[in-house]
Design a protein around this motif. Structure first.
Motif, PDB file in Angstrom:
ATOM      1  N   GLU A 223       8.482 -12.444 -24.520  1.00 62.29           N
ATOM      2  CA  GLU A 223       7.164 -12.433 -25.160  1.00 62.29           C
ATOM      3  C   GLU A 223       6.225 -11.390 -24.554  1.00 62.29           C
ATOM      4  OE1 GLU A 223       6.960 -15.358 -21.737  1.00 62.29           O
ATOM      5  OE2 GLU A 223       8.398 -14.743 -23.284  1.00 62.29           O
ATOM      6  N   GLY A 224       6.735 -10.623 -23.597  1.00 68.24           N
ATOM      7  CA  GLY A 224       5.900  -9.642 -22.913  1.00 68.24           C
ATOM      8  C   GLY A 224       5.201 -10.265 -21.720  1.00 68.24           C
ATOM      9  N   ALA A 225       4.515  -9.455 -20.960  1.00 68.19           N
ATOM     10  CA  ALA A 225       3.823  -9.947 -19.768  1.00 68.19           C
ATOM     11  C   ALA A 225       2.475  -9.262 -19.627  1.00 68.19           C
ATOM     12  CB  ALA A 225       4.674  -9.687 -18.520  1.00 68.19           C
ATOM     13  N   SER A 226       1.525 -10.007 -19.101  1.00 71.18           N
ATOM     14  CA  SER A 226       0.187  -9.466 -18.858  1.00 71.18           C
ATOM     15  C   SER A 226       0.119  -8.929 -17.434  1.00 71.18           C
ATOM     16  CB  SER A 226      -0.856 -10.556 -19.061  1.00 71.18           C
ATOM     17  OG  SER A 226      -2.130 -10.087 -18.720  1.00 71.18           O
ATOM     18  N   PHE A 227      -0.531  -7.794 -17.277  1.00 75.21           N
ATOM     19  CA  PHE A 227      -0.669  -7.194 -15.941  1.00 75.21           C
ATOM     20  C   PHE A 227      -2.102  -6.718 -15.769  1.00 75.21           C
ATOM     21  CE2 PHE A 227      -0.446  -3.676 -12.888  1.00 75.21           C
ATOM     22  CZ  PHE A 227       0.196  -4.306 -11.829  1.00 75.21           C
ATOM     23  N   LYS A 228      -2.721  -7.113 -14.678  1.00 72.24           N
ATOM     24  CA  LYS A 228      -4.110  -6.746 -14.413  1.00 72.24           C
ATOM     25  C   LYS A 228      -4.180  -5.645 -13.358  1.00 72.24           C
ATOM     26  CE  LYS A 228      -8.634  -8.539 -12.999  1.00 72.24           C
ATOM     27  NZ  LYS A 228      -9.406  -9.722 -12.543  1.00 72.24           N
ATOM     28  N   VAL A 229      -4.861  -4.558 -13.694  1.00 70.08           N
ATOM     29  CA  VAL A 229      -5.125  -3.483 -12.737  1.00 70.08           C
ATOM     30  C   VAL A 229      -6.551  -3.661 -12.240  1.00 70.08           C
ATOM     31  CG1 VAL A 229      -5.336  -0.994 -12.389  1.00 70.08           C
ATOM     32  CG2 VAL A 229      -3.548  -1.896 -13.889  1.00 70.08           C
ATOM     33  N   LEU A 230      -6.699  -3.784 -10.948  1.00 71.18           N
ATOM     34  CA  LEU A 230      -8.017  -4.003 -10.360  1.00 71.18           C
ATOM     35  C   LEU A 230      -8.804  -2.701 -10.307  1.00 71.18           C
ATOM     36  CD1 LEU A 230      -6.878  -6.244  -7.369  1.00 71.18           C
ATOM     37  CD2 LEU A 230      -7.720  -6.991  -9.603  1.00 71.18           C
ATOM     38  N   LYS A 231     -10.106  -2.813 -10.369  1.00 69.26           N
ATOM     39  CA  LYS A 231     -10.950  -1.626 -10.305  1.00 69.26           C
ATOM     40  C   LYS A 231     -10.794  -0.953  -8.941  1.00 69.26           C
ATOM     41  CE  LYS A 231     -15.643  -0.075 -11.357  1.00 69.26           C
ATOM     42  NZ  LYS A 231     -17.014  -0.493 -11.754  1.00 69.26           N
ATOM     43  N   GLY A 232     -10.490   0.347  -8.948  1.00 68.43           N
ATOM     44  CA  GLY A 232     -10.337   1.088  -7.703  1.00 68.43           C
ATOM     45  C   GLY A 232      -9.002   0.883  -7.010  1.00 68.43           C
TER      46      GLY A 232
ATOM     47  N   GLY B 103       8.527  -7.667 -11.568  1.00 68.02           N
ATOM     48  CA  GLY B 103       9.675  -7.373 -12.406  1.00 68.02           C
ATOM     49  C   GLY B 103       9.342  -6.592 -13.662  1.00 68.02           C
ATOM     50  N   LEU B 104       8.238  -5.844 -13.657  1.00 65.12           N
ATOM     51  CA  LEU B 104       7.813  -5.117 -14.844  1.00 65.12           C
ATOM     52  C   LEU B 104       8.265  -3.658 -14.827  1.00 65.12           C
ATOM     53  CD1 LEU B 104       4.244  -6.655 -15.215  1.00 65.12           C
ATOM     54  CD2 LEU B 104       6.403  -7.408 -16.222  1.00 65.12           C
ATOM     55  N   VAL B 105       8.629  -3.155 -13.653  1.00 69.24           N
ATOM     56  CA  VAL B 105       9.302  -1.859 -13.529  1.00 69.24           C
ATOM     57  C   VAL B 105      10.429  -2.029 -12.519  1.00 69.24           C
ATOM     58  CG1 VAL B 105       7.248  -0.485 -14.081  1.00 69.24           C
ATOM     59  CG2 VAL B 105       7.780  -1.011 -11.686  1.00 69.24           C
ATOM     60  N   ARG B 106      11.421  -1.162 -12.614  1.00 68.64           N
ATOM     61  CA  ARG B 106      12.555  -1.260 -11.689  1.00 68.64           C
ATOM     62  C   ARG B 106      12.215  -0.755 -10.292  1.00 68.64           C
ATOM     63  NH1 ARG B 106      17.924  -1.460 -14.083  1.00 68.64           N
ATOM     64  NH2 ARG B 106      17.787  -1.729 -16.343  1.00 68.64           N
ATOM     65  N   SER B 107      11.342   0.274 -10.242  1.00 69.62           N
ATOM     66  CA  SER B 107      11.087   0.915  -8.956  1.00 69.62           C
ATOM     67  C   SER B 107       9.635   1.348  -8.805  1.00 69.62           C
ATOM     68  CB  SER B 107      12.005   2.123  -8.781  1.00 69.62           C
ATOM     69  OG  SER B 107      11.619   2.909  -7.674  1.00 69.62           O
ATOM     70  N   ALA B 108       9.000   0.862  -7.762  1.00 69.70           N
ATOM     71  CA  ALA B 108       7.634   1.293  -7.454  1.00 69.70           C
ATOM     72  C   ALA B 108       7.642   2.755  -7.020  1.00 69.70           C
ATOM     73  CB  ALA B 108       7.050   0.420  -6.340  1.00 69.70           C
TER      74      ALA B 108
ATOM     75  N   TYR C 110      -6.742  -5.589 -18.175  1.00 68.88           N
ATOM     76  CA  TYR C 110      -5.505  -6.317 -18.466  1.00 68.88           C
ATOM     77  C   TYR C 110      -4.673  -5.525 -19.484  1.00 68.88           C
ATOM     78  CZ  TYR C 110      -7.262 -10.580 -16.211  1.00 68.88           C
ATOM     79  OH  TYR C 110      -7.729 -11.502 -15.309  1.00 68.88           O
ATOM     80  N   PHE C 111      -3.380  -5.449 -19.233  1.00 68.93           N
ATOM     81  CA  PHE C 111      -2.491  -4.705 -20.119  1.00 68.93           C
ATOM     82  C   PHE C 111      -1.289  -5.564 -20.489  1.00 68.93           C
ATOM     83  CE2 PHE C 111      -4.875  -1.698 -17.638  1.00 68.93           C
ATOM     84  CZ  PHE C 111      -5.262  -0.742 -18.567  1.00 68.93           C
ATOM     85  N   ARG C 112      -0.793  -5.344 -21.689  1.00 81.06           N
ATOM     86  CA  ARG C 112       0.360  -6.088 -22.177  1.00 81.06           C
ATOM     87  C   ARG C 112       1.597  -5.201 -22.082  1.00 81.06           C
ATOM     88  NH1 ARG C 112       0.674 -11.467 -22.502  1.00 81.06           N
ATOM     89  NH2 ARG C 112       2.269 -12.150 -23.959  1.00 81.06           N
ATOM     90  N   ILE C 113       2.551  -5.598 -21.259  1.00 81.12           N
ATOM     91  CA  ILE C 113       3.792  -4.844 -21.089  1.00 81.12           C
ATOM     92  C   ILE C 113       4.887  -5.579 -21.850  1.00 81.12           C
ATOM     93  CG2 ILE C 113       5.495  -4.034 -19.422  1.00 81.12           C
ATOM     94  CD1 ILE C 113       3.182  -3.762 -17.418  1.00 81.12           C
TER      95      ILE C 113
ATOM     96  N   GLY D  59      -3.173 -11.213 -26.962  1.00 82.53           N
ATOM     97  CA  GLY D  59      -2.362 -11.684 -25.862  1.00 82.53           C
ATOM     98  C   GLY D  59      -3.057 -11.577 -24.517  1.00 82.53           C
ATOM     99  N   TYR D  60      -4.391 -11.439 -24.530  1.00 81.87           N
ATOM    100  CA  TYR D  60      -5.167 -11.316 -23.290  1.00 81.87           C
ATOM    101  C   TYR D  60      -5.065 -12.622 -22.512  1.00 81.87           C
ATOM    102  CZ  TYR D  60      -9.135  -9.317 -20.648  1.00 81.87           C
ATOM    103  OH  TYR D  60      -9.948  -8.753 -19.692  1.00 81.87           O
ATOM    104  N   PRO D  61      -4.928 -12.586 -21.209  1.00 79.72           N
ATOM    105  CA  PRO D  61      -4.810 -13.823 -20.437  1.00 79.72           C
ATOM    106  C   PRO D  61      -6.054 -14.701 -20.590  1.00 79.72           C
ATOM    107  CG  PRO D  61      -4.210 -11.925 -19.115  1.00 79.72           C
ATOM    108  CD  PRO D  61      -4.831 -11.389 -20.360  1.00 79.72           C
ATOM    109  N   ALA D  62      -5.851 -15.992 -20.773  1.00 76.24           N
ATOM    110  CA  ALA D  62      -6.966 -16.923 -20.930  1.00 76.24           C
ATOM    111  C   ALA D  62      -7.895 -16.868 -19.715  1.00 76.24           C
ATOM    112  CB  ALA D  62      -6.428 -18.332 -21.124  1.00 76.24           C
ATOM    113  N   TYR D  63      -7.307 -16.688 -18.547  1.00 80.58           N
ATOM    114  CA  TYR D  63      -8.099 -16.602 -17.311  1.00 80.58           C
ATOM    115  C   TYR D  63      -9.098 -15.446 -17.413  1.00 80.58           C
ATOM    116  CZ  TYR D  63      -8.941 -16.800 -12.233  1.00 80.58           C
ATOM    117  OH  TYR D  63      -9.527 -16.919 -10.986  1.00 80.58           O
ATOM    118  N   GLY D  64      -8.616 -14.301 -17.923  1.00 79.33           N
ATOM    119  CA  GLY D  64      -9.487 -13.138 -18.063  1.00 79.33           C
ATOM    120  C   GLY D  64     -10.566 -13.349 -19.101  1.00 79.33           C
ATOM    121  N   VAL D  65     -10.238 -14.067 -20.188  1.00 79.17           N
ATOM    122  CA  VAL D  65     -11.220 -14.366 -21.239  1.00 79.17           C
ATOM    123  C   VAL D  65     -12.371 -15.189 -20.670  1.00 79.17           C
ATOM    124  CG1 VAL D  65     -11.602 -15.633 -23.391  1.00 79.17           C
ATOM    125  CG2 VAL D  65      -9.545 -14.251 -23.120  1.00 79.17           C
TER     126      VAL D  65
END
Length: 233
Positions: free
Chosen positions: A38-47, A61-66, A86-89, A182-188
């Motif tokens: 169903e995809g996954a939500s990922f939050k990028v923090l400011k800065g 587990g959203l990319v194979r290699s950092a 927030y981004f939907r991957i 698909g925005y996370p409820a927590y973020g809403v």
């Protein structure tokens, strides 16, 4: 003759090494098999730094290699271009797809208007109908201990034998918002409550000096008055 052979051997070894390295990098850039269907939500923090973003993406587990994401960002010159939010991957997103998403900051926006006087359940159902977040998760987020603590909302004392509880109902500012599908409820809930306190500082700067209990009591009274007396003033 021997020198030519030696040079040829060195060149072949170098080409083989480059080929192996290229193949390895190609594999690291492929979509991660751990991305949920169903995809996954990922939050990028400011800065937040690229190293931190890449590390968390790999941990979740959203990319194979950092390392791959960090190296590609350095080569592409985008280390300072990652957007917060927030981004939907989605399944099938490669590391390059994830990179483009976070750098572009693109999020499909859904317009959501919350009228005055709506209860938490009404807000939750409306958000679900708009495809933003499931109603159950919205209610769970609005009663989340972490968010209550973040905004300084006191827990309500329940009857004997029951656990203390609390809710951000009354702190969810009625306004028009734009959320990605698909925005996370927590973020809403975090955004709506944050809007409440921002507006409160504008109309009552002294509110910052109030004790949490005093503010909570005023919110309760205001909610009762609004529901009982449907008059503009």
């Amino acid at each position: 003759m021997k020198l030519a052979r030696a040079l040829t051997a060195v060149v072949l070894v170098a080409l083989a090494a480059l080929g192996a390295a290229g193949a390895y990098l190609y594999l690291l850039g492929l979509p991660s098999p751990a991305i949920p269907a169903e995809g996954a939500s990922f939050k990028v923090l400011k800065g937040e730094s690229v190293a931190s973003i890449a590390s968390r993406l790999q941990e979740e587990g959203l990319v194979r290699s950092a390392l791959f994401l960090r190296l590609y960002s350095r080569v592409a010159g985008t280390e300072g271009s990652f957007k917060s939010g927030y981004f939907r991957i989605l399944p099938g997103d490669s590391a390059l797809d994830v990179h483009r998403l976070l750098v572009s900051g693109y999020q499909e926006q859904v317009k959501v208007t919350i009228p005055e006087g709506w209860t938490l359940k009404e807000i939750a159902r409306h958000l679900e109908a708009k495809g933003v977040a499931p109603a159950r998760e919205v209610i769970e987020a609005a009663t989340s201990g972490a968010l209550l603590e973040q905004f300084g909302i006191p827990l309500a004392v329940m009857r004997r034998g029951e656990s203390p509880s609390g809710s951000l109902e009354g702190y969810l500012f009625p306004d028009t918002y734009f959320f990605p599908k698909g925005y996370p409820a927590y973020g809403v809930i975090e955004a709506m409550a944050g809007n409440f306190f921002e507006k409160l500082r504008e109309i009552a700067p002294e509110a910052g000096q109030w004790e949490a209990r005093r503010l909570h009591e005023r919110v309760i009274v205001a909610s009762i008055v609004e529901r009982e007396y449907r008059r503009e003033e």
